[in-house]
Scaffold this motif. Sequence first.
Motif, mmCIF file in Angstrom:
data_model
loop_
_atom_site.group_PDB
_atom_site.id
_atom_site.type_symbol
_atom_site.label_atom_id
_atom_site.label_comp_id
_atom_site.label_asym_id
_atom_site.label_seq_id
_atom_site.Cartn_x
_atom_site.Cartn_y
_atom_site.Cartn_z
ATOM 1 N N LYS A 2 0.834 -1.197 0.000
ATOM 2 C CA LYS A 2 0.000 0.000 0.000
ATOM 3 C C LYS A 2 0.874 1.255 0.000
ATOM 4 O O LYS A 2 1.823 1.368 0.760
ATOM 5 C CB LYS A 2 -0.886 -0.021 1.242
ATOM 6 C CG LYS A 2 -1.796 1.141 1.365
ATOM 7 C CD LYS A 2 -2.622 1.007 2.625
ATOM 8 C CE LYS A 2 -3.066 2.363 3.086
ATOM 9 N NZ LYS A 2 -3.674 2.341 4.379
ATOM 10 N N LYS A 3 0.546 2.169 -0.893
ATOM 11 C CA LYS A 3 1.303 3.423 -0.962
ATOM 12 C C LYS A 3 0.687 4.461 -0.038
ATOM 13 O O LYS A 3 -0.509 4.447 0.226
ATOM 14 C CB LYS A 3 1.332 3.936 -2.398
ATOM 15 C CG LYS A 3 2.104 3.044 -3.319
ATOM 16 C CD LYS A 3 2.424 3.767 -4.583
ATOM 17 C CE LYS A 3 3.300 2.861 -5.422
ATOM 18 N NZ LYS A 3 4.027 3.571 -6.414
ATOM 19 N N ILE A 4 1.523 5.379 0.422
ATOM 20 C CA ILE A 4 1.074 6.456 1.302
ATOM 21 C C ILE A 4 0.579 7.612 0.442
ATOM 22 O O ILE A 4 1.182 7.942 -0.582
ATOM 23 C CB ILE A 4 2.223 6.924 2.204
ATOM 24 C CG1 ILE A 4 2.701 5.777 3.074
ATOM 25 C CG2 ILE A 4 1.817 8.099 3.054
ATOM 26 C CD1 ILE A 4 3.943 6.106 3.877
ATOM 27 N N GLU A 5 -0.502 8.262 0.869
ATOM 28 C CA GLU A 5 -1.001 9.418 0.137
ATOM 29 C C GLU A 5 0.018 10.550 0.204
ATOM 30 O O GLU A 5 0.718 10.701 1.191
ATOM 31 C CB GLU A 5 -2.319 9.888 0.758
ATOM 32 C CG GLU A 5 -3.407 8.861 0.746
ATOM 33 C CD GLU A 5 -4.074 8.760 2.109
ATOM 34 O OE1 GLU A 5 -3.984 9.700 2.900
ATOM 35 O OE2 GLU A 5 -4.660 7.704 2.357
ATOM 36 N N LYS A 6 0.071 11.334 -0.851
ATOM 37 C CA LYS A 6 1.055 12.416 -0.936
ATOM 38 C C LYS A 6 0.881 13.427 0.195
ATOM 39 O O LYS A 6 1.866 13.862 0.782
ATOM 40 C CB LYS A 6 0.965 13.114 -2.289
ATOM 41 C CG LYS A 6 2.005 14.212 -2.431
ATOM 42 C CD LYS A 6 2.070 14.726 -3.819
ATOM 43 C CE LYS A 6 3.020 15.866 -4.030
ATOM 44 N NZ LYS A 6 4.027 16.150 -3.100
ATOM 45 N N SER A 7 -0.328 13.794 0.525
ATOM 46 C CA SER A 7 -0.550 14.791 1.577
ATOM 47 C C SER A 7 -0.062 14.271 2.929
ATOM 48 O O SER A 7 0.521 15.023 3.719
ATOM 49 C CB SER A 7 -2.028 15.165 1.661
ATOM 50 O OG SER A 7 -2.803 14.029 1.983
ATOM 51 N N LYS A 8 -0.275 12.981 3.189
ATOM 52 C CA LYS A 8 0.177 12.382 4.439
ATOM 53 C C LYS A 8 1.708 12.310 4.482
ATOM 54 O O LYS A 8 2.320 12.605 5.509
ATOM 55 C CB LYS A 8 -0.420 10.980 4.575
ATOM 56 C CG LYS A 8 -0.234 10.350 5.919
ATOM 57 C CD LYS A 8 -0.994 9.029 5.981
ATOM 58 C CE LYS A 8 -0.877 8.397 7.336
ATOM 59 N NZ LYS A 8 -1.585 7.121 7.407
ATOM 60 N N TYR A 82 1.838 8.710 12.067
ATOM 61 C CA TYR A 82 1.541 8.608 10.641
ATOM 62 C C TYR A 82 1.425 7.155 10.163
ATOM 63 O O TYR A 82 1.360 6.891 8.968
ATOM 64 C CB TYR A 82 2.601 9.357 9.826
ATOM 65 C CG TYR A 82 2.460 10.845 9.976
ATOM 66 C CD1 TYR A 82 1.537 11.547 9.219
ATOM 67 C CD2 TYR A 82 3.224 11.555 10.892
ATOM 68 C CE1 TYR A 82 1.386 12.921 9.360
ATOM 69 C CE2 TYR A 82 3.080 12.925 11.046
ATOM 70 C CZ TYR A 82 2.163 13.593 10.275
ATOM 71 O OH TYR A 82 2.013 14.951 10.419
#
Length: 100
Positions: A2-8, A82
Amino acid sequence: MKKIEKSKADAYFREKNTYMVIYFIIWAIVSYGVVLFAEPLSDIYFNGFPLHYYMGAQGALAVFIILLFVNAIVGDKIDKKYGIDHNKNESIGRGTTIDH
């Protein structure tokens, strides 16, 4: 994986960098700030040495070691905040490049 969202991810690195800047400022004050007050501190003795010498030779090293521990503790708290899991990263890192 799973990739992390850019904003996070941006918020994570912004917070980590903010703390690194704070640590750098503390480092600069401890390293160079004592030099500015060397003359007034030379009248005060600690363990038989003038305080300015003690702060430069021993105090600065102690502050740096304390900063290392503070950085590790705060960094772990930010990772948990996070959702970054050290054990999961280790298990992913043990696999082959095909598993990634």
